[in-house]
Design an enzyme around this catalytic site. Structure first.
Site, PDB file in Angstrom:
ATOM      1  N   LYS A 251       0.864  -1.179   0.000  1.00  0.00           N
ATOM      2  CA  LYS A 251       0.000   0.000   0.000  1.00  0.00           C
ATOM      3  C   LYS A 251       0.899   1.227   0.000  1.00  0.00           C
ATOM      4  O   LYS A 251       1.636   1.479   0.954  1.00  0.00           O
ATOM      5  CB  LYS A 251      -0.923   0.014   1.208  1.00  0.00           C
ATOM      6  CG  LYS A 251      -1.883   1.208   1.222  1.00  0.00           C
ATOM      7  CD  LYS A 251      -2.812   1.159   2.419  1.00  0.00           C
ATOM      8  CE  LYS A 251      -3.781   2.334   2.414  1.00  0.00           C
ATOM      9  NZ  LYS A 251      -4.697   2.295   3.579  1.00  0.00           N
ATOM     10  N   LYS A 312      -2.046  -1.533  -3.802  1.00  0.00           N
ATOM     11  CA  LYS A 312      -2.887  -0.338  -3.822  1.00  0.00           C
ATOM     12  C   LYS A 312      -1.983   0.886  -3.928  1.00  0.00           C
ATOM     13  O   LYS A 312      -1.057   1.018  -3.134  1.00  0.00           O
ATOM     14  CB  LYS A 312      -3.724  -0.272  -2.542  1.00  0.00           C
ATOM     15  CG  LYS A 312      -4.649   0.932  -2.453  1.00  0.00           C
ATOM     16  CD  LYS A 312      -5.421   0.951  -1.131  1.00  0.00           C
ATOM     17  CE  LYS A 312      -6.345   2.172  -1.075  1.00  0.00           C
ATOM     18  NZ  LYS A 312      -7.076   2.249   0.201  1.00  0.00           N
TER      19      LYS A 312
END
EC number: 4.2.1.24
Length: 390
Positions: A251, A312
């Site tokens: 992330k 992400k």
């Protein structure tokens, strides 16, 4: 010394000379589209050159000649079964609330509106959702205890969904930022340090409370070190050995999250005189410049018991998706984040691109890079397009 032969206009070059070869080759590709009887070829524009076909043993275009054949040799396919639909929930009123920076997306009013919204994509084959609650400010604290309130909005939404659709796969978000008055994924010290191990204690309680409510997959998005293993042990200790963990493995501290933070009012809140609240999440989310670091995160998550690994954002990080696909046997999820969604919507609204084609291309690229699961706000629209609707 041999005299150079002069090229006279209209005179054929001497056979065997270098110039004769050049002129002959040029002639092959510059003759107009006229047959030997002087008539133009049919089916091609006037002026199309007549050429000698290339002697090519391999012509890749043969495998692209028709839609049927292209479909038969397509390397990856996109299905609604690949989609996980994010849903935002609130209970500040009984009305859905549009999110201005995410056209077409609403905060759903808890209750019947949630059920109605989820029922539609199920009819197209989307049977996975991830729940994001918007917590009222008066319930937010520096230590975010609302995150593991057994009667909290997230927990009640999970129960509502599982009672209504027992076969629905319900994913959750495990992080403190929706409940933290400082807007961070972890507890913040007065000196501005995100407390790693102390935060994990509350993440474990949050994950267990979600499992107790009926969650199928808990998804730690916080990026604290060691949280996957701690959550796995906490779940197993409470008897939830069948609850999966989808870790936000890679992330990044991305600029593409803005609309999501609008939706949940979960952005960091710096500026307090007596406390040094970090203005961003760069001390725990990954640097967008880093690639090899994702291998380290992936190895740790896999060793700690993650069942699925996520990257992400999605489109700017397809290289990282491919990296995880090639270095781990675990399923890989890709988050097509709010900023990516907002950009496509904005361009489509202005007529700058074909929305359907662009979205389905993006979904295909996620799959081609190695993504098994795709979290996307386009889940409903994309599933309809895949079903042939316009």
């Amino acid at each position: 010394m041999q005299m150079m032969q002069r090229n006279v206009v209209g005179q054929r070059p001497v056979a065997g000379s270098r110039r004769s070869l050049v002129v002959a080759n040029v002639a092959e590709v510059t003759r107009p589209a006229v047959s030997t009887n002087g008539k133009h070829r049919t089916g091609v524009p006037e002026g199309t050159p007549i050429v000698t076909p290339q002697d090519l043993p391999s012509r890749p275009r043969r495998n692209r000649r028709s839609e049927s054949f292209r479909a038969s040799v397509r390397e990856v396919n996109v299905s609604p079964a690949n989609f996980i639909l994010p849903i935002f929930i609130h209970e500040e009123s009984n009305q859905n609330v549009p999110i201005a920076s995410m056209p077409g997306i609403n905060r759903l009013a808890y209750g019947k509106n949630v059920i109605d919204y989820v029922a539609e994509p199920r009819s197209y084959g989307v049977n996975q959702v991830v729940v994001f609650p918007k917590t009222p400010d008066h319930l937010k604290t520096q230590t975010a205890e609302e995150a593991f309130n057994k009667n909290g909005l997230s927990q009640r939404t999970i129960r509502l969904l599982k009672d209504s659709f027992p076969d629905l796969e319900v994913y959750t978000d495990v992080a403190l930022d929706p409940y933290n008055s400082d807007g961070h994924d972890g507890i913040v010290s007065d000196a501005g340090v995100i407390l790693n191990d102390e935060t994990i204690e509350y993440l474990c309680r949050q994950a267990v409370s979600q499992a107790e409510a009926g969650a199928d997959v808990v998804s730690p998005s916080d990026m604290m070190d060691g949280r996957v293993g701690a959550i796995r042990r906490a779940l197993d200790r409470e008897g939830f050995t069948n609850v999966s963990i989808m870790s936000y493995t890679a992330k990044y501290a991305s600029a593409y999250y803005g609309p999501f933070r609008d939706a949940l009012a979960s952005a960091p809140k710096p500026g307090q005189a007596h406390r040094r609240i970090p203005p961003n999440k760069k001390t725990y989310q990954m640097d967008p410049a880093n690639y090899r670091e994702a291998i380290r995160e992936a190895k740790a998550d896999e060793a700690e018991g993650a069942d699925i690994m996520m990257v992400k954002p999605g489109m700017p990080y397809l290289d990282v998706v491919r990296l995880l696909r090639e270095t781990s046997p675990l399923p890989v999820a890709v988050y097509h984040v709010s900023g990516e969604y907002a950009m496509l919507k904005a361009a489509a609204e202005r007529g700058w691109l074909n929305e359907k084609d662009a979205v389905l291309e993006a979904m295909t690229c996620f799959r081609r890079a190695g993504g098994d699961l795709i979290l996307t706000y386009y889940g409903i629209e994309a599933s309809k397009w895949l079903a042939g609707e316009k």
